[in-house]
Design a protein around this motif. Sequence first.
Motif, short mmCIF file in Angstrom:
data_model
loop_
_atom_site.label_atom_id
_atom_site.label_comp_id
_atom_site.label_asym_id
_atom_site.label_seq_id
_atom_site.Cartn_x
_atom_site.Cartn_y
_atom_site.Cartn_z
N ALA A 1 -16.93 3.38 -6.87
CA ALA A 1 -16.86 1.94 -7.12
C ALA A 1 -16.08 1.21 -6.03
N GLY A 2 -15.09 1.88 -5.44
CA GLY A 2 -14.26 1.24 -4.43
C GLY A 2 -13.40 0.15 -5.04
N ASN A 3 -12.94 -0.77 -4.21
CA ASN A 3 -12.07 -1.85 -4.66
C ASN A 3 -12.45 -3.12 -3.91
N ASP A 4 -12.87 -4.15 -4.67
CA ASP A 4 -13.30 -5.39 -4.03
C ASP A 4 -12.19 -6.41 -3.90
N LEU A 5 -10.95 -6.05 -4.27
CA LEU A 5 -9.84 -6.97 -4.14
C LEU A 5 -9.29 -6.94 -2.71
N PRO A 6 -8.85 -8.06 -2.19
CA PRO A 6 -8.26 -8.08 -0.85
C PRO A 6 -6.87 -7.46 -0.87
N VAL A 7 -6.43 -6.99 0.29
CA VAL A 7 -5.05 -6.50 0.41
C VAL A 7 -4.12 -7.70 0.22
N MET B 1 1.82 -12.55 -11.59
CA MET B 1 2.97 -11.74 -11.22
C MET B 1 3.14 -11.73 -9.70
N SER B 2 4.33 -12.07 -9.25
CA SER B 2 4.64 -12.05 -7.82
C SER B 2 4.40 -10.64 -7.26
N VAL B 3 3.68 -10.56 -6.15
CA VAL B 3 3.32 -9.25 -5.60
C VAL B 3 4.56 -8.42 -5.27
N ASP B 4 5.53 -9.01 -4.58
CA ASP B 4 6.71 -8.23 -4.21
C ASP B 4 7.93 -8.56 -5.07
N PRO C 1 6.42 2.36 -10.16
CA PRO C 1 5.76 2.44 -8.86
C PRO C 1 5.66 1.05 -8.21
N PRO C 2 5.53 1.03 -6.88
CA PRO C 2 5.54 -0.26 -6.18
C PRO C 2 4.26 -1.06 -6.42
N THR C 3 4.34 -2.35 -6.14
CA THR C 3 3.16 -3.21 -6.15
C THR C 3 2.85 -3.73 -4.74
N VAL C 4 3.78 -3.52 -3.81
CA VAL C 4 3.55 -3.90 -2.41
C VAL C 4 2.60 -2.90 -1.77
N TYR C 5 1.55 -3.41 -1.13
CA TYR C 5 0.48 -2.55 -0.63
C TYR C 5 0.97 -1.52 0.38
N SER C 6 1.86 -1.93 1.29
CA SER C 6 2.33 -1.00 2.31
C SER C 6 3.05 0.20 1.70
N LYS C 7 3.76 -0.03 0.61
CA LYS C 7 4.46 1.07 -0.06
C LYS C 7 3.48 1.97 -0.80
N SER D 1 1.02 7.51 -15.20
CA SER D 1 0.60 6.41 -16.07
C SER D 1 1.09 5.08 -15.54
N MET D 2 2.34 5.03 -15.12
CA MET D 2 2.89 3.77 -14.61
C MET D 2 2.14 3.31 -13.37
N LEU D 3 1.73 4.27 -12.52
CA LEU D 3 0.99 3.91 -11.32
C LEU D 3 -0.36 3.31 -11.67
N LEU D 4 -1.03 3.88 -12.68
CA LEU D 4 -2.39 3.47 -13.01
C LEU D 4 -2.45 2.19 -13.82
N MET D 5 -1.37 1.85 -14.51
CA MET D 5 -1.41 0.71 -15.43
C MET D 5 -1.60 -0.62 -14.71
N GLY D 6 -1.04 -0.78 -13.54
CA GLY D 6 -1.21 -2.00 -12.79
C GLY D 6 -0.44 -3.17 -13.36
N PRO D 7 -0.69 -4.40 -12.83
CA PRO D 7 -1.68 -4.67 -11.79
C PRO D 7 -1.16 -4.33 -10.40
N ARG D 8 -2.03 -3.79 -9.58
CA ARG D 8 -1.75 -3.53 -8.18
C ARG D 8 -3.08 -3.25 -7.48
#
Length: 314
Positions: free
Chosen positions: A102-108, A140-143, A170-176, A210-217
């Motif tokens: 499926a991939g991911n259609d959301l932008p970084v 939710m603020s990304v960082d 887990p982080p929500t910042v993409y680089s992390k 579980s925390m990683l998968l729950m999102g949003p991220r």
Amino acid sequence: MDELTLVRGWDTDHPGLSDEARAAARARLRAAMVEESRSGASRGRALSRRLVVRTALVGVTAAAVGVTVVVAHDTKDDDKPRLGAISATEVLRKAADRSRAAGNDLPVPRNDQYFYTKTYITQTAVKGGKTRTWIDESWMSVDGSRPSLRQEHGKIHHDPPLGKHEVRWPPTVYSKLKAMPTDPDKLLAQFRGGQPSTTQNDMYAFFEGSMLLMGPRVMPPGLQAGAFEALAKLPRIRLDYDDVDVAGRSAVGVSYPKTTFTFLFDRTTYDYLGLRTKGSSPKKVHGEWKQSNWYYETRILQDTQVVDRIGQHD
């Protein structure tokens, strides 16, 4: 579970956690989980506002109104028939394949942007009764550097930016997130905190995954699939709620013993649908907090977008 917040109080200005600091935090979390499983539902107490914020970030947000979501052992579940562990493993592996396809259609996302989410929630009493529903929208603020707006069961909460010594894990910042391994063996080792496979360490790994998968991220390529495959390697992973209707879709759930939250997947496509929990409301009886009004709650993330400001969405 309040103690999940322990791993998020690290200094954002620090260049990195030492092995000793990380091990100490994980040890405290493991100890807290042991205590949680011993005391079960008898520990009811209202959560502090900061704990509410941290819990909300991992998707188990019922605590925002003083509700406890239990992640300890439910003795009534012992006699339920379970399908074989290999079946749960297959579900997670198929979910990983589906994620890759499926991939991911959301932008970084940029760090100064927001995650917009629309969540469909159903709540039904364990003993039966009318089902309550909500459609919550949050920004939710990304960082975490900006105020966020969170809706919980229809109520609006204005959350301030993270404090100087607060970070999300887990982080929500993409680089992390991109710095995390996608290889399932390496990811599982990280979920276990570098510890050997034991019942307690594996339960801790299930919480971490579980925390990683729950999102949003926004997950970098391969990270969500790697997380599914990592959890599939846990020896006691099992199927739960084998025939659940989730917003009109037949779902199968995957959980780990001594937890009462379950990940739900479409039975046909193996799309990840959301989370089912068992929770209750704290009630003071003769000066002691006890759990009452037990319910099942299902949360389905209907939409996620990356936007520039609170109130914006397509």
